[in-house]
Design a protein around this motif. Structure first.
Motif, PDB file in Angstrom:
ATOM      1  N   ILE A 245      -2.901  -2.200  -7.721  1.00 50.66           N
ATOM      2  CA  ILE A 245      -2.578  -0.973  -6.993  1.00 50.66           C
ATOM      3  C   ILE A 245      -1.763  -1.306  -5.747  1.00 50.66           C
ATOM      4  N   PHE A 246      -2.124  -2.393  -5.074  1.00 44.75           N
ATOM      5  CA  PHE A 246      -1.413  -2.824  -3.870  1.00 44.75           C
ATOM      6  C   PHE A 246       0.048  -3.147  -4.205  1.00 44.75           C
TER       7      PHE A 246
ATOM      8  N   LEU B 150       6.029  -1.705  -4.426  1.00 44.00           N
ATOM      9  CA  LEU B 150       7.205  -1.270  -5.177  1.00 44.00           C
ATOM     10  C   LEU B 150       7.707   0.080  -4.667  1.00 44.00           C
ATOM     11  N   LEU B 151       6.760   0.990  -4.419  1.00 46.99           N
ATOM     12  CA  LEU B 151       7.147   2.313  -3.938  1.00 46.99           C
ATOM     13  C   LEU B 151       7.690   2.233  -2.515  1.00 46.99           C
ATOM     14  N   LEU B 152       7.196   1.295  -1.723  1.00 45.34           N
ATOM     15  CA  LEU B 152       7.718   1.086  -0.377  1.00 45.34           C
ATOM     16  C   LEU B 152       9.183   0.649  -0.431  1.00 45.34           C
TER      17      LEU B 152
ATOM     18  N   TYR C 208       4.370   8.012   2.365  1.00 43.82           N
ATOM     19  CA  TYR C 208       2.924   8.289   2.400  1.00 43.82           C
ATOM     20  C   TYR C 208       2.219   7.771   1.148  1.00 43.82           C
ATOM     21  N   VAL C 209       2.798   8.075  -0.029  1.00 44.29           N
ATOM     22  CA  VAL C 209       2.184   7.624  -1.284  1.00 44.29           C
ATOM     23  C   VAL C 209       2.156   6.102  -1.351  1.00 44.29           C
ATOM     24  N   ALA C 210       3.247   5.470  -0.904  1.00 46.49           N
ATOM     25  CA  ALA C 210       3.316   4.003  -0.923  1.00 46.49           C
ATOM     26  C   ALA C 210       2.240   3.394  -0.031  1.00 46.49           C
ATOM     27  N   LEU C 211       2.125   3.902   1.197  1.00 52.71           N
ATOM     28  CA  LEU C 211       1.138   3.364   2.132  1.00 52.71           C
ATOM     29  C   LEU C 211      -0.291   3.645   1.657  1.00 52.71           C
TER      30      LEU C 211
ATOM     31  N   GLY D 215      -5.235  -0.144  -2.465  1.00 49.87           N
ATOM     32  CA  GLY D 215      -5.169  -1.417  -3.160  1.00 49.87           C
ATOM     33  C   GLY D 215      -5.719  -2.576  -2.360  1.00 49.87           C
ATOM     34  N   TRP D 216      -5.947  -2.345  -1.068  1.00 44.40           N
ATOM     35  CA  TRP D 216      -6.544  -3.391  -0.223  1.00 44.40           C
ATOM     36  C   TRP D 216      -8.056  -3.220  -0.114  1.00 44.40           C
ATOM     37  N   VAL D 217      -8.512  -1.955   0.077  1.00 43.54           N
ATOM     38  CA  VAL D 217      -9.927  -1.720   0.373  1.00 43.54           C
ATOM     39  C   VAL D 217     -10.777  -1.431  -0.860  1.00 43.54           C
ATOM     40  N   ASN D 218     -10.131  -1.184  -2.025  1.00 45.39           N
ATOM     41  CA  ASN D 218     -10.912  -0.888  -3.227  1.00 45.39           C
ATOM     42  C   ASN D 218     -11.944  -1.990  -3.471  1.00 45.39           C
TER      43      ASN D 218
END
Length: 230
Positions: free
Chosen positions: A91-92, A97-99, A208-211, A217-220
């Motif tokens: 997810i991260f 990629l979206l960033l 927003y979606v990227a962040l 993807g970091w905290v999951n």
């Protein structure tokens, strides 16, 4: 959630919708549709913003390619959703990629000088939208493809979580989301072509979606990158 390959998808759909009046099936259905409505709106704005600034015929081609790619990716991701939900950092990476897509879009929007968009026959007065059409067809198509990978991943994981043990409902929900995106993206692209400030709203949404994907993807607790650091 095991879909059993392409041959098993139809069986899951028939099974889930033949019992759609059961409380658990009905709850899963409405949850999936609600999530799809929200995510499809985001997806449509992003694809529309990335396609804006191209000549009308090229814009339609980019959007059609994006919709078809989204459908293929969502089906592919759905088939391996169990494996995807166990890959740490996936997810991260999708967020990263979206960033990149957000950065590319921002760079294009900053080039407001020079030749403008030739305009769209659907909307009078958009000949001076301010969007630089120097964005190439393949450049826009590549940006949409990268965005599709990230958004499809996010969509499938979110819908899979909402669908629970109802894979047939998940499949129908994903197809519904792609259809909705296809209907809305071309309309939104024409509006963004005419009103440049909408392109910046689209950029903020991409960011927003990227962040959000990077944060999730970091905290999951199961697939977050943070789990690698204790």
């Amino acid at each position: 959630m095991d879909l059993g390959g392409l041959s098993g998808m139809w069986g899951h759909i028939v099974n889930d919708f033949s019992n759609i009046t059961e409380p658990s099936n009905l709850k899963a259905f409405f949850l999936v549709i609600a999530i799809d409505l929200l995510l499809a709106a985001d997806n449509a704005i992003i694809v529309g913003a990335l396609a804006a600034g191209l000549p009308p015929d090229q814009r339609r081609k980019v959007i059609i390619m994006g919709v078809l790619a989204a459908l293929v990716l969502r089906i592919a991701f759905a088939l391996v959703v169990v494996q995807l939900m166990s890959i740490i950092g996936l997810i991260f990476i999708g967020g990263l990629l979206l960033l990149w897509v957000a950065f590319k879009m921002w760079r294009e929007l900053r080039h407001v000088g020079g030749v403008h968009s030739p305009g769209s026959p659907e909307i009078g007065g958009d000949e001076h939208s301010g969007l630089k059409p120097a964005k190439s067809f393949w450049g826009a198509a590549w940006a949409v493809a990268v965005a599709d990978v990230s958004m499809s991943l996010d969509n499938v994981l979110a819908v899979a979580g909402a669908a629970g043990e109802h894979p047939g409902i998940m499949i129908v929900g994903l197809v519904f989301a792609v259809a909705l995106m296809g209907v809305a993206a071309n309309f939104l692209a024409r509006l963004i072509e005419r009103y440049k400030w909408l392109a910046y709203l689209g950029l903020l949404l991409v960011l927003y979606v990227a962040l959000k994907m990077m944060y999730d993807g970091w905290v999951n607790p199961t697939v977050g990158v943070g789990t690698l650091f204790g």
